[in-house]
Write an enzyme that holds these catalytic residues in place. Structure first.
Site, PDB file in Angstrom:
ATOM      1  N   ASP A 237       0.845  -1.191   0.000  1.00 61.87           N
ATOM      2  CA  ASP A 237       0.000   0.000   0.000  1.00 61.87           C
ATOM      3  C   ASP A 237       0.882   1.243   0.000  1.00 61.87           C
ATOM      4  O   ASP A 237       1.953   1.258   0.608  1.00 61.87           O
ATOM      5  CB  ASP A 237      -0.911   0.007   1.238  1.00 61.87           C
TER       6      ASP A 237
ATOM      7  N   ALA B 261      -1.801   0.859  12.637  1.00 55.76           N
ATOM      8  CA  ALA B 261      -1.421  -0.557  12.638  1.00 55.76           C
ATOM      9  C   ALA B 261      -1.377  -1.105  11.215  1.00 55.76           C
ATOM     10  O   ALA B 261      -0.452  -1.839  10.841  1.00 55.76           O
ATOM     11  CB  ALA B 261      -2.391  -1.361  13.500  1.00 55.76           C
ATOM     12  N   TYR B 262      -2.383  -0.751  10.429  1.00 55.29           N
ATOM     13  CA  TYR B 262      -2.423  -1.187   9.031  1.00 55.29           C
ATOM     14  C   TYR B 262      -1.195  -0.688   8.274  1.00 55.29           C
ATOM     15  O   TYR B 262      -0.502  -1.461   7.594  1.00 55.29           O
ATOM     16  CB  TYR B 262      -3.700  -0.671   8.377  1.00 55.29           C
ATOM     17  N   ALA B 263      -0.899   0.599   8.378  1.00 54.84           N
ATOM     18  CA  ALA B 263       0.222   1.180   7.656  1.00 54.84           C
ATOM     19  C   ALA B 263       1.548   0.563   8.092  1.00 54.84           C
ATOM     20  O   ALA B 263       2.418   0.282   7.261  1.00 54.84           O
ATOM     21  CB  ALA B 263       0.247   2.697   7.856  1.00 54.84           C
TER      22      ALA B 263
END
Length: 225
Positions: A137, A149-151
């Site tokens: 991403d 957290a995703y990043a």
């Protein structure tokens, strides 16, 4: 087309589904994983896809997947790590660790495990150079205020790519694709879409075909890693 299959994680919908359909149409044998059953999976089965229900939050299910693939196939053409989840950061302190653990499992821990466990099948690909492709991403390089957290997990996945590229060369090339806005979700509001598009340099969705073209470019390259 080689009989060695392409393993694609997360084929139940969106990019994973489109990629699986595209690879099947191009003559690849597709092994697909999915967490939740969707009606669209019937079409994949009818086209010959080999499907496994596998929730990446349960290591025993991943071990069963690895055992099944290793028992049935002697080589792999590629692994495409598409499975993803997009959880916002929790406002409840007790849930913080759960969120980061879930993100790391699906984007880092299980891809790490699959790459290691299935390395012999990739190296055994008889018709050229095998591939590992991680779909990461754009936020891996920029961070995210609402999806920390995703990043962070996507950034870790990018580093995973660098390590495996060095480890598996020259028999296997390892690359990542880190897109920004590709396609909206069906439930996205018009206000959300307008806000997202206002941040986009191209001011539009990229579309699934952009990802498909990038993936097939990498599959055709025998040098880029």
């Amino acid at each position: 087309m080689s009989k060695s299959p392409v393993l694609i994680t997360g084929v139940g919908r969106r990019i994973g589904l489109a990629l699986a359909l595209d690879c099947l149409a191009k003559g690849y044998h597709v092994i697909g994983t999915y967490r939740t059953s969707y009606p669209e999976l019937v079409k994949l089965k009818d086209m010959g896809a080999e499907l496994y229900q596998c929730d990446f939050q349960y290591p025993e299910q991943v071990s069963q997947l690895i055992d099944a693939v290793s028992a049935k196939h002697t080589s792999l053409r590629a692994i495409i790590h598409n499975a993803s989840d997009w959880l916002p950061d929790s406002k409840n302190r007790e849930d913080d660790l759960s969120t980061i653990q879930q993100m790391m499992n699906v984007h880092v821990n299980i891809p790490y495990h699959l790459n290691l466990a299935l390395e012999p099948l990739l190296r055994a690909y008889p018709d050229g150079i095998a591939d590992i492709i991680h779909i990461t991403d754009y936020v891996a390089a920029t961070g995210s205020k609402k999806h920390i957290a995703y990043a962070a997990s996507k950034a870790a996945a990018e580093n995973l790519v660098l390590s495996y590229a060095a480890k598996l060369a020259p028999e296997v090339t390892v690359n990542s694709i880190a897109p920004a806005l590709i396609i909206f979700n069906a439930q996205d509001t018009q206000a959300y879409k307008e806000k997202a598009l206002s941040k986009s340099v191209m001011a539009r969705e990229g579309g699934v075909q952009e990802i498909l073209r990038a993936i097939h470019y990498l599959l055709q390259s025998e040098y880029m890693t």
